[in-house]
Design a protein around this motif. Structure first.
Motif, PDB file in Angstrom:
ATOM      1  N   GLU A  70       0.808  -1.253   0.002  1.00 18.76           N
ATOM      2  CA  GLU A  70       0.127  -0.084  -0.107  1.00 18.76           C
ATOM      3  C   GLU A  70       0.943   1.371   0.264  1.00 18.76           C
ATOM      4  OE1 GLU A  70      -3.252   0.332  -0.262  1.00 18.76           O
ATOM      5  OE2 GLU A  70      -3.055  -1.851  -0.668  1.00 18.76           O
ATOM      6  N   HIS A  71       2.003   1.158   0.190  1.00 14.76           N
ATOM      7  CA  HIS A  71       3.152   2.247   0.412  1.00 14.76           C
ATOM      8  C   HIS A  71       4.405   1.654   0.220  1.00 14.76           C
ATOM      9  CE1 HIS A  71       4.391   1.230   4.310  1.00 14.76           C
ATOM     10  NE2 HIS A  71       3.115   0.821   4.639  1.00 14.76           N
ATOM     11  N   SER A  72       5.339   2.704  -0.474  1.00 14.68           N
ATOM     12  CA  SER A  72       6.847   2.192  -0.333  1.00 14.68           C
ATOM     13  C   SER A  72       7.570   1.990   0.906  1.00 14.68           C
ATOM     14  CB  SER A  72       7.472   3.094  -1.474  1.00 14.68           C
ATOM     15  OG  SER A  72       7.659   4.494  -0.702  1.00 14.68           O
ATOM     16  N   GLU A  73       8.559   1.457   0.940  1.00 14.93           N
ATOM     17  CA  GLU A  73       9.397   1.790   2.070  1.00 14.93           C
ATOM     18  C   GLU A  73       9.713   3.006   2.523  1.00 14.93           C
ATOM     19  OE1 GLU A  73      10.376  -1.051   3.791  1.00 14.93           O
ATOM     20  OE2 GLU A  73       9.183  -2.289   2.411  1.00 14.93           O
ATOM     21  N   ALA A  74       9.989   3.385   3.816  1.00 11.50           N
ATOM     22  CA  ALA A  74      10.206   4.885   4.420  1.00 11.50           C
ATOM     23  C   ALA A  74      11.291   5.485   3.455  1.00 11.50           C
ATOM     24  CB  ALA A  74      10.419   4.845   5.888  1.00 11.50           C
ATOM     25  N   PHE A  75      12.270   4.791   3.311  1.00 11.49           N
ATOM     26  CA  PHE A  75      13.542   5.302   2.499  1.00 11.49           C
ATOM     27  C   PHE A  75      13.747   4.659   1.271  1.00 11.49           C
ATOM     28  CE2 PHE A  75      14.260   5.813   7.245  1.00 11.49           C
ATOM     29  CZ  PHE A  75      14.306   7.166   7.515  1.00 11.49           C
ATOM     30  N   VAL A  76      14.008   5.391   0.277  1.00  7.59           N
ATOM     31  CA  VAL A  76      14.197   4.648  -1.275  1.00  7.59           C
ATOM     32  C   VAL A  76      15.559   4.967  -1.418  1.00  7.59           C
ATOM     33  CG1 VAL A  76      13.425   4.592  -3.533  1.00  7.59           C
ATOM     34  CG2 VAL A  76      11.633   4.876  -1.458  1.00  7.59           C
ATOM     35  N   ALA A  77      16.455   4.195  -1.898  1.00  2.05           N
ATOM     36  CA  ALA A  77      17.759   4.460  -2.278  1.00  2.05           C
ATOM     37  C   ALA A  77      17.648   4.704  -3.745  1.00  2.05           C
ATOM     38  CB  ALA A  77      18.856   3.500  -1.819  1.00  2.05           C
ATOM     39  N   ALA A  78      17.893   5.673  -4.347  1.00  2.00           N
ATOM     40  CA  ALA A  78      17.841   5.708  -5.748  1.00  2.00           C
ATOM     41  C   ALA A  78      18.688   4.659  -6.444  1.00  2.00           C
ATOM     42  CB  ALA A  78      18.326   7.125  -6.300  1.00  2.00           C
ATOM     43  N   ASP A  79      19.919   4.333  -5.945  1.00  2.00           N
ATOM     44  CA  ASP A  79      20.807   3.268  -6.555  1.00  2.00           C
ATOM     45  C   ASP A  79      20.207   1.892  -6.480  1.00  2.00           C
ATOM     46  OD1 ASP A  79      21.579   3.138  -3.965  1.00  2.00           O
ATOM     47  OD2 ASP A  79      23.527   2.754  -4.340  1.00  2.00           O
ATOM     48  N   ARG A  80      19.357   1.597  -5.669  1.00  3.41           N
ATOM     49  CA  ARG A  80      18.652   0.089  -5.533  1.00  3.41           C
ATOM     50  C   ARG A  80      17.225   0.196  -6.029  1.00  3.41           C
ATOM     51  NH1 ARG A  80      19.911  -0.355   0.512  1.00  3.41           N
ATOM     52  NH2 ARG A  80      22.197   0.133   0.514  1.00  3.41           N
ATOM     53  N   ALA A  81      16.500   1.392  -6.322  1.00  2.00           N
ATOM     54  CA  ALA A  81      15.175   1.139  -6.921  1.00  2.00           C
ATOM     55  C   ALA A  81      15.015   0.958  -8.366  1.00  2.00           C
ATOM     56  CB  ALA A  81      14.578   2.838  -6.608  1.00  2.00           C
ATOM     57  N   VAL A  82      14.049   0.318  -8.618  1.00  2.00           N
ATOM     58  CA  VAL A  82      13.919  -0.057  -9.895  1.00  2.00           C
ATOM     59  C   VAL A  82      13.644   1.076 -10.952  1.00  2.00           C
ATOM     60  CG1 VAL A  82      12.285  -1.464 -11.779  1.00  2.00           C
ATOM     61  CG2 VAL A  82      12.832  -2.319  -9.319  1.00  2.00           C
ATOM     62  N   THR A  83      14.460   1.054 -12.112  1.00  2.00           N
ATOM     63  CA  THR A  83      14.223   2.131 -13.209  1.00  2.00           C
ATOM     64  C   THR A  83      13.842   1.257 -14.276  1.00  2.00           C
ATOM     65  OG1 THR A  83      16.037   3.204 -12.486  1.00  2.00           O
ATOM     66  CG2 THR A  83      15.334   3.791 -14.540  1.00  2.00           C
ATOM     67  N   GLU A  84      12.364   1.741 -14.729  1.00  2.00           N
ATOM     68  CA  GLU A  84      11.523   0.996 -15.990  1.00  2.00           C
ATOM     69  C   GLU A  84      11.965   2.000 -17.159  1.00  2.00           C
ATOM     70  OE1 GLU A  84       6.894  -0.055 -16.750  1.00  2.00           O
ATOM     71  OE2 GLU A  84       7.357   1.243 -14.777  1.00  2.00           O
ATOM     72  N   ASP A  85      12.135   1.042 -18.132  1.00  2.95           N
ATOM     73  CA  ASP A  85      12.641   1.794 -19.476  1.00  2.95           C
ATOM     74  C   ASP A  85      11.099   1.818 -20.053  1.00  2.95           C
ATOM     75  OD1 ASP A  85      13.130   2.361 -22.193  1.00  2.95           O
ATOM     76  OD2 ASP A  85      14.529   0.951 -22.277  1.00  2.95           O
TER      77      ASP A  85
END
Length: 120
Positions: free
Chosen positions: A7-22
């Protein structure tokens, strides 16, 4: 087995670990955080990439992190650069043409269920 989406993302999102969708066409996106009422998304555009004119029921506010974009909202066009921003009220047609490769930071309220695989 069906995937259960949070229902929500984690409290902290590390950009280098977050999924990047093409998304194709020189556009990619990364969800930086969301809850039911708010979503923040980083969107990369190559030069000449087009965010097609579309509308959705969400309020959207966007910050131009870098690059140069020709943005159209409800038929009105403006050229925006780094540090600029724009707001799109629900259901208004809007889109963007990338004039110089860059990044947009989009915020949506409520969260875009379709970006999470729901409501497609």
């Amino acid at each position: 087995m069906a995937t259960i989406l949070r229902e929500h993302s984690e409290a902290f999102v590390a950009a280098d670990r977050a999924v990047t969708e093409d998304l194709g066409g020189g556009i990619a996106r990364q969800i930086l955080g969301y809850g039911p009422d708010l979503m923040v998304v980083r969107v990369w555009f190559d030069k000449d990439a087009v965010g097609e004119v579309h509308a959705h029921p969400h309020s959207q506010s966007t910050y131009v992190e870098s690059g140069r974009f020709e943005v159209v909202i409800d038929g009105e066009k403006r050229v925006l650069g780094a540090g600029d921003g724009f707001y799109v009220a629900p259901h208004l047609d809007h889109g963007a043409l990338c004039l110089k490769a860059g990044v947009l930071i989009d915020t949506f309220s409520p969260a875009r269920e379709d970006f999470l695989g729901r409501g497609r």
